[in-house]
Design a protein around this motif. Sequence first.
Motif, mmCIF file in Angstrom:
data_model
loop_
_atom_site.group_PDB
_atom_site.id
_atom_site.type_symbol
_atom_site.label_atom_id
_atom_site.label_comp_id
_atom_site.label_asym_id
_atom_site.label_seq_id
_atom_site.Cartn_x
_atom_site.Cartn_y
_atom_site.Cartn_z
ATOM 1 N N ASN A 66 34.444 -30.614 -26.100
ATOM 2 C CA ASN A 66 35.509 -31.356 -26.751
ATOM 3 C C ASN A 66 36.438 -30.488 -27.587
ATOM 4 O O ASN A 66 35.996 -29.632 -28.346
ATOM 5 C CB ASN A 66 34.927 -32.434 -27.661
ATOM 6 N N PHE A 98 43.342 -17.644 -31.652
ATOM 7 C CA PHE A 98 41.890 -17.569 -31.783
ATOM 8 C C PHE A 98 41.213 -17.924 -30.467
ATOM 9 O O PHE A 98 41.496 -18.971 -29.876
ATOM 10 C CB PHE A 98 41.397 -18.541 -32.861
ATOM 11 N N SER A 114 30.031 -30.082 -26.520
ATOM 12 C CA SER A 114 30.558 -28.730 -26.561
ATOM 13 C C SER A 114 31.896 -28.596 -25.844
ATOM 14 O O SER A 114 32.624 -27.634 -26.090
ATOM 15 C CB SER A 114 29.543 -27.765 -25.953
ATOM 16 N N ARG A 150 30.486 -34.604 -30.662
ATOM 17 C CA ARG A 150 30.167 -33.210 -30.901
ATOM 18 C C ARG A 150 29.747 -32.488 -29.620
ATOM 19 O O ARG A 150 29.139 -31.443 -29.650
ATOM 20 C CB ARG A 150 29.098 -33.061 -31.986
ATOM 21 N N GLN A 205 38.779 -29.687 -30.647
ATOM 22 C CA GLN A 205 38.791 -30.048 -32.056
ATOM 23 C C GLN A 205 40.233 -30.141 -32.529
ATOM 24 O O GLN A 205 41.076 -29.325 -32.160
ATOM 25 C CB GLN A 205 38.015 -29.027 -32.881
ATOM 26 N N PHE A 237 42.702 -30.124 -35.845
ATOM 27 C CA PHE A 237 42.645 -29.548 -37.183
ATOM 28 C C PHE A 237 43.694 -30.134 -38.122
ATOM 29 O O PHE A 237 44.814 -30.455 -37.707
ATOM 30 C CB PHE A 237 42.849 -28.030 -37.105
ATOM 31 N N VAL A 297 31.633 -21.753 -26.819
ATOM 32 C CA VAL A 297 30.514 -22.639 -27.142
ATOM 33 C C VAL A 297 29.592 -22.715 -25.944
ATOM 34 O O VAL A 297 30.039 -22.791 -24.806
ATOM 35 C CB VAL A 297 31.023 -24.037 -27.567
ATOM 36 N N PHE A 316 39.847 -25.649 -43.709
ATOM 37 C CA PHE A 316 40.352 -26.543 -42.668
ATOM 38 C C PHE A 316 39.319 -27.606 -42.352
ATOM 39 O O PHE A 316 38.148 -27.306 -42.144
ATOM 40 C CB PHE A 316 40.686 -25.775 -41.392
ATOM 41 N N GLY A 368 36.513 -16.382 -32.665
ATOM 42 C CA GLY A 368 36.780 -14.974 -32.860
ATOM 43 C C GLY A 368 37.574 -14.758 -34.134
ATOM 44 O O GLY A 368 38.037 -15.714 -34.755
ATOM 45 N N PRO A 369 37.778 -13.494 -34.519
ATOM 46 C CA PRO A 369 38.469 -13.179 -35.777
ATOM 47 C C PRO A 369 39.977 -13.411 -35.731
ATOM 48 O O PRO A 369 40.627 -13.423 -36.773
ATOM 49 C CB PRO A 369 38.155 -11.701 -35.993
ATOM 50 N N GLU A 387 27.376 -22.557 -40.688
ATOM 51 C CA GLU A 387 27.072 -21.134 -40.834
ATOM 52 C C GLU A 387 27.043 -20.680 -42.290
ATOM 53 O O GLU A 387 26.241 -19.817 -42.663
ATOM 54 C CB GLU A 387 28.137 -20.356 -40.057
ATOM 55 N N TYR A 446 24.887 -26.530 -25.970
ATOM 56 C CA TYR A 446 24.823 -26.617 -27.428
ATOM 57 C C TYR A 446 26.189 -27.059 -27.909
ATOM 58 O O TYR A 446 27.052 -27.384 -27.120
ATOM 59 C CB TYR A 446 24.430 -25.252 -27.980
ATOM 60 N N TYR A 477 42.881 -21.242 -29.158
ATOM 61 C CA TYR A 477 43.632 -22.044 -30.116
ATOM 62 C C TYR A 477 44.766 -21.186 -30.689
ATOM 63 O O TYR A 477 44.628 -19.973 -30.823
ATOM 64 C CB TYR A 477 42.743 -22.499 -31.274
ATOM 65 N N GLY A 515 40.285 -11.624 -41.049
ATOM 66 C CA GLY A 515 39.392 -10.756 -40.280
ATOM 67 C C GLY A 515 38.077 -11.379 -39.885
ATOM 68 O O GLY A 515 37.313 -10.781 -39.125
ATOM 69 N N LEU A 516 37.814 -12.589 -40.375
ATOM 70 C CA LEU A 516 36.535 -13.244 -40.069
ATOM 71 C C LEU A 516 36.718 -14.492 -39.219
ATOM 72 O O LEU A 516 35.728 -15.101 -38.804
ATOM 73 C CB LEU A 516 35.807 -13.615 -41.366
ATOM 74 N N GLY A 517 37.949 -14.890 -38.992
ATOM 75 C CA GLY A 517 38.171 -16.103 -38.220
ATOM 76 C C GLY A 517 37.744 -17.326 -39.000
ATOM 77 O O GLY A 517 37.772 -17.347 -40.237
ATOM 78 N N LEU A 518 37.317 -18.347 -38.290
ATOM 79 C CA LEU A 518 36.869 -19.582 -38.920
ATOM 80 C C LEU A 518 35.350 -19.626 -38.930
ATOM 81 O O LEU A 518 34.703 -19.342 -37.911
ATOM 82 C CB LEU A 518 37.394 -20.800 -38.157
ATOM 83 N N GLN A 573 38.568 -20.209 -43.592
ATOM 84 C CA GLN A 573 39.225 -19.148 -42.845
ATOM 85 C C GLN A 573 39.503 -17.985 -43.785
ATOM 86 O O GLN A 573 40.211 -18.128 -44.785
ATOM 87 C CB GLN A 573 40.548 -19.628 -42.244
ATOM 88 N N TYR A 586 35.706 -25.994 -42.099
ATOM 89 C CA TYR A 586 35.692 -24.550 -41.880
ATOM 90 C C TYR A 586 36.374 -23.860 -43.059
ATOM 91 O O TYR A 586 37.253 -24.422 -43.698
ATOM 92 C CB TYR A 586 36.486 -24.173 -40.619
#
Lengths: 114, 113
Positions: free
Chosen positions: A101, B90, A99, A97, A103, A105, B94, A90, B104-105, A59, B98, B36, A40-43, A37, A35
């Motif tokens: 689970n 954060f 959904s 994978r 994560q 970091f 999900v 990160f 989020g920001p 993305e 999927y 998180y 203002g946009l998050g991850l 970071q 990811y």
Amino acid sequence: IAGITQAPTSQILAAGRRMTLRCTQDMRHNAMYWYRQDLGLGLRLIHYSNTAGTTGKGEVPDGYSVSRANTDDFPLTLASAVPSQTSVYFCASSDNRGSYNEQFFGPGTRLTVL
Amino acid sequence: AQSVTQLDSQVPVFEEAPVELRCNYSSSVSVYLFWYVQYPNQGLQLLLKYLSGSTLVKGINGFEAEFNKSQTSFHLRKPSVHISDTAEYFCAVVKTSYDKVIFGPGTSLSVIP
């Protein structure tokens, strides 16, 4: 202590240079992620790997590449760095994978491209 | 498209006061929800998650969150904050069918002594 390590901790890089960010996990997780970071946009997901030998685009994959030769390592390469790639990166992993689970970091790599 | 909104980018609160960090999501299908926390100069770590069952979920460090399907919200609360709760929080969503996590920001919580 089990977890994820990232190297380097921080790096200043000239535009146009090649750079590889390292990520290693010792939890034997199948899935790994990169990811970035930004304020203002998050991850935002760059690339992911469901299991050793496979990778996929997230993305924002442009300008980045990854490889997954084994379970533990998931390096991220910037072939020719540009200033817009200045960010905190990160690495993360999860058992698989699915959904549901969690994560886990790493501590992050702060990259500045001048 | 799926998205996550955290309405407050910064939340200052006095020590021992209650706090609520808001999270709303947009999705037409069932989702799993996560909060998180990121302490300064560290990676993210899971506070709590909602998969199914009781809509009130308890997490670490005294935090809890309530899933409200009709309002598509998953607000995080703590009745009494400590200085050590100063961090970035954060919300993540999900789809159950999927596996792409949408973050989020973030909301920056600052606890004032």
